[in-house]
Design an enzyme around this catalytic site. Sequence first.
Site, PDB file in Angstrom:
ATOM      1  N   PRO A  32       5.598  -6.607  -1.787  1.00  0.00           N
ATOM      2  CA  PRO A  32       5.283  -6.537  -0.809  1.00  0.00           C
ATOM      3  C   PRO A  32       5.852  -5.792   0.080  1.00  0.00           C
ATOM      4  CG  PRO A  32       4.270  -7.755  -0.872  1.00  0.00           C
ATOM      5  CD  PRO A  32       5.285  -7.923  -1.124  1.00  0.00           C
ATOM      6  N   PHE A  33       7.890  -5.753   0.586  1.00  0.00           N
ATOM      7  CA  PHE A  33       8.335  -5.064   1.480  1.00  0.00           C
ATOM      8  C   PHE A  33       9.843  -5.366   1.060  1.00  0.00           C
ATOM      9  CE2 PHE A  33       4.944  -8.001   3.963  1.00  0.00           C
ATOM     10  CZ  PHE A  33       4.742  -6.608   4.261  1.00  0.00           C
ATOM     11  N   SER A  34       9.401  -4.483  -0.310  1.00  0.00           N
ATOM     12  CA  SER A  34      10.954  -4.161  -0.883  1.00  0.00           C
ATOM     13  C   SER A  34      11.896  -2.929  -0.101  1.00  0.00           C
ATOM     14  CB  SER A  34      10.205  -3.791  -2.372  1.00  0.00           C
ATOM     15  OG  SER A  34      10.222  -5.169  -2.709  1.00  0.00           O
TER      16      SER A  34
ATOM     17  N   LYS B 183       7.168 -19.775   5.475  1.00  0.00           N
ATOM     18  CA  LYS B 183       7.608 -21.130   5.519  1.00  0.00           C
ATOM     19  C   LYS B 183       6.674 -22.361   5.364  1.00  0.00           C
ATOM     20  CE  LYS B 183      10.279 -21.032   7.312  1.00  0.00           C
ATOM     21  NZ  LYS B 183      12.058 -21.484   6.639  1.00  0.00           N
TER      22      LYS B 183
ATOM     23  N   GLU C 224       8.259 -10.763   2.617  1.00  0.00           N
ATOM     24  CA  GLU C 224       7.834 -10.939   3.808  1.00  0.00           C
ATOM     25  C   GLU C 224       8.090  -9.436   4.904  1.00  0.00           C
ATOM     26  OE1 GLU C 224       8.788 -14.589   7.590  1.00  0.00           O
ATOM     27  OE2 GLU C 224       9.494 -14.905   6.086  1.00  0.00           O
TER      28      GLU C 224
ATOM     29  N   ARG D 128       0.291  -1.097  -0.002  1.00  0.00           N
ATOM     30  CA  ARG D 128       0.371  -0.271  -0.623  1.00  0.00           C
ATOM     31  C   ARG D 128       0.807   1.714   0.104  1.00  0.00           C
ATOM     32  NH1 ARG D 128      -4.837   2.584   3.900  1.00  0.00           N
ATOM     33  NH2 ARG D 128      -4.410   4.283   3.255  1.00  0.00           N
ATOM     34  N   PHE D 129       1.938   1.214   1.053  1.00  0.00           N
ATOM     35  CA  PHE D 129       2.524   2.630   0.968  1.00  0.00           C
ATOM     36  C   PHE D 129       4.130   2.557   0.136  1.00  0.00           C
ATOM     37  CE2 PHE D 129      -0.748   2.423   4.700  1.00  0.00           C
ATOM     38  CZ  PHE D 129      -0.706   4.306   4.193  1.00  0.00           C
TER      39      PHE D 129
END
Length: 450
Positions: free
Chosen positions: A234-236, A269, A253, A42-43
Site C-alpha cells: 500500500p505504500f509503493s 516490527k 509501512e 486507496r489512492f
Amino acid sequence: MPTCLVHGLPYQADPAVYFQAVRHAPGAMLLDAGRPVAARGRFDLLSAWPLAELAPGQGESGAAFFARLREQLAALGLAEMPPGVELPFAGGLLGYLAYDFGRRIEALPEQARDDLGFGDAVFGLYGWALISDHQARTSQLVFHPALPAAEQARLLALFEQPSGEPQEQAPFALLAPFRANIDQQRYAEAIGRIQTYIASGDCYQVNYAQRFQAPYQGDAWQAYGALRAACPTPFSGYLSLPDGGALLSLSPERFMRVSGGQVETRPIKGTQPRGRDEREDAHNAQVLLASPKDRAENLMIVDLLRNDLGRTCRIGSVRVPELFALESYPNVHHLVSAVTGELAVDKDALDLLLGAFPGGSITGAPKIRAMQIIDELEPTRRGPYCGSLLYLDVRGEMDSSIAIRSLLAKDGVISCWGGGGIVADSAWQAEYQESVTKVQVLLSTLERLS
C-alpha cells in the site's frame, strides 16, 4: 480560499496506464497504493514537471531545509478542494528523504562508506496531480489555481487522448545474480556486537541491515512493473532520477500521516514467512501473534514513537488504538501497531517529520544510540533504504512511507536492502534468514527477468 480545479478521467485501477505518459518527464513520481485490494491502499497519486526543485545545500541543517520547504508551499498558496471532493493532494511537495537525512537532524559519526552518491533529499513543488481513488473508483486531474491555464490545458489533452500502444521499453535484465555486501561470519559478529551493547545497557534494540546488489541493463520501470505484480503493497512508489536511474519502493509501512491535524504512524516490527500451504501459513501467523520476542520488539518501538509524537502533538492526545495487529503480504506476515495524536496548534507536518525522522521501527531504541551503532556496524550508508517517500500539500495534508522493500537503480547497479530488529535474545542465524526472507520475492522476481 481559492479552489482547485478537478477534471474527471476514465478510472484506471492500474496507475501505469496514466504514468506511462509522463514517466520520462522531469520529476516524474508515482505514489502507488499497490492494488485496490492491498491493505490500506486507496489512492494512487502521480505528477511530473515540478514548478521548482529543492535539495538541501552543503552543510544545511534539516530544520533550515524544512524552513525552505515551508516557504515554497506558502509561495504556491493555500487552496481547497471543491465541495464534496475528498482527495489527498491539492498541490504542494512530492519527494523523498534518504535515511542519511537524519545526519542533518542529529550529530552522528561518519564511519559507514558513502558509495552510492545518493542525495539526502529531493522535493519538487507540483501544481497538479492525477489521483485515482480505488474506493470511489475515480481518476481525476487536480490543478492548483496557481498553475497557468495553458499548462492545465496541455495536461488535460495529454491524459484525455487515447494512450495508444505502450512506449517501447528496453528489456530489464540483471547481468549477474544479487550478492550481499556482508558475509555470514561478519553478520554474526555484528549481531554479537549489538548484543554486547544491549547487555551493557547502551540500547534495547538495533535495526541491522545488509545490502544486496547486482549489475543490470534496461528500463527500471519494467522492473517496477514485475515487482508490483509479485508484491503489491500500500505504500509503493516510483521516482525517476535525473541520471536515468530510479527509486523503486514496494513498502508495506506507513511512517507519518497527517489529515485534518490528526496524526497516525503504523510501525512494523515482527516478521514470519508465509507458509507453503494454507495450514502452515495459518500456523506461522499464530506463531508470530504469540511470539513474546516479536511483541516485545514491537512494544519498544511503539513506546519510542509515542515519545516522538509527543514532541509535536497536543499534550494528552497521543494514543495506541491498535497493538500487535497482523498484516499479511505475499512474502511475510508482520506485526503492526498504530500510534495516533493531534498536532499542537503551533506545530505542522514538517515539525512532526523533524521530530520523528528517521522512523524508530528501522533504527532501534533509544534512537540516536541505535543510529550510532548502525553507522559503526553497517559497512555502507543506506541511501534511500529506511528513508521516506512522501507528499505534503498546501493544506498541511501529508502521508509518508518508510522505504523498506526498496531498490535503487543507479549507474548500472541495482541495490536492495533487508534487515531486522536485534534484541538481547536474537539468534543471528534466524535474523540473517529474516533479512533475506523479507526481500527474497523482490530479488527472485528480478532474477527471473534475466
